[in-house]
Design an enzyme around this catalytic site. Structure first.
Site, PDB file in Angstrom:
ATOM      1  N   ASP A   1       0.755   3.629   2.461  1.00 46.59           N
ATOM      2  CA  ASP A   1       0.544   4.278   3.596  1.00 46.59           C
ATOM      3  C   ASP A   1      -0.462   5.161   3.561  1.00 46.59           C
ATOM      4  OD1 ASP A   1       1.624   3.814   6.178  1.00 46.59           O
ATOM      5  OD2 ASP A   1       2.221   5.788   6.439  1.00 46.59           O
TER       6      ASP A   1
ATOM      7  N   ASP B   1       0.587  -1.171   0.004  1.00 45.50           N
ATOM      8  CA  ASP B   1      -0.029  -0.022  -0.097  1.00 45.50           C
ATOM      9  C   ASP B   1       1.217   1.166   0.008  1.00 45.50           C
ATOM     10  OD1 ASP B   1       0.229   1.346   3.144  1.00 45.50           O
ATOM     11  OD2 ASP B   1       0.319  -1.206   3.063  1.00 45.50           O
TER      12      ASP B   1
END
Length: 290
Positions: free
Chosen positions: A212, A210
């Site tokens: 973040d 991802d």
């Protein structure tokens, strides 16, 4: 010099490796407590292998409760010479996208609730972690990842946070914009420091799941999205690991970077002043200098 034995520490989503000849889960007793799980041993391409699921099968350990000292000690006791750490991470860089791998070479340690050294009162030692990963192992991981068709980035700074919660938006922006970090995770510290104390070569492969919370188009971290990416990353990691034995080979020479001699000048406590109990616990980790 002992022959090569590759130890793989698998992060979230990676709980085994496939294709091992003579595969067997073995229990290793450690004076530092029980490791995260039994260790899967076998051979792959004539190279001995050991696999340890960092969180345990079924994912029972949080980043804080992972028994880092027991894990590294157990791998050393088995004869592991080279540790490949594979872990799920968030990215602070647009070009380091979910599904990509990063060969980490630096860390900023923000953990605070973990035992970070095998040494202490009665036996003091200071190892250098200026360069906490082994470039030779990093080369092997990079080449194996490329051979497996994985998009891989060489070099990056890993922010190790305590967790288990993900970052606030303010923290994420600080780590990215002020501190210049590239990825964020919860498990490579104190693991890398302990591997250095145990004179093990160590490489860190960050599997990006991802962006973040800093990314304007992605918002907060969503665990369901992470898990979907994580499963794909685990398959890629197995593919990468399967290519490592051909690159590292069964025969091993001393590390050009000195990882396997990290304790050479690190111990400060005089022999007559050393705590016998702590010395006994260090039989595997520091056996070469004891």
């Amino acid at each position: 010099m002992t022959g090569t034995m590759i130890g793989v520490i698998g992060g979230s989503g990676l709980y085994d490796i496939e294709g091992l000849e003579g595969a067997e889960w073995v229990t290793v007793d450690s004076p530092w407590g029980a490791p995260s799980d039994a260790i899967l041993t076998g051979t792959l391409g004539d190279v001995r292998m050991a696999f340890l699921p960092r969180h345990g099968r079924g994912h029972v350990h949080s980043p804080t409760t992972v028994p880092y000292r027991a894990n590294i000690d157990a791998l050393k006791r088995l004869g592991v010479t080279d540790v490949i750490s594979v872990s799920a991470c968030g990215s602070f860089r647009e070009e380091m996208a979910p599904g990509d791998f990063v060969i980490v070479d630096q860390f900023i340690d923000r953990t605070f609730a973990r035992e970070k050294s095998f040494f202490g009162t009665g036996f003091v030692a200071h190892v250098s972690v200026a360069h906490p990963t082994c470039p030779r192992l990093g080369d092997a991981c990079e080449n194996a990842a490329k051979d497996a068709g994985i998009t891989v980035h060489r070099g990056g700074t890993y922010l190790a946070m305590e967790g288990p919660q993900f970052s606030t938006l303010a923290e994420s922006k600080m780590y990215r914009n002020v501190w210049g970090c590239d990825v964020i995770g919860m498990t490579n510290m104190p693991e890398a420091k302990l591997a250095r104390e145990a004179e093990l070569c160590y490489a860190s492969v960050a599997m990006i799941t991802d962006y973040d919370s800093w990314h304007p188009d992605h918002g907060e971290v969503d665990v369901t999205q992470i898990i979907a990416t994580l499963m794909g990353n685990a398959d890629k990691a197995r593919n990468m690991v399967s290519r490592l034995p051909a690159l590292l080979t069964p025969d091993r020479t001393p590390c050009h970077h000195g990882c396997d001699r990290a304790l050479e000048f690190a111990v400060l406590t005089a022999p007559e002043a050393r705590d016998p109990g702590l010395v006994a616990k260090l039989d595997a980790v520091a056996g070469r200098v004891l």
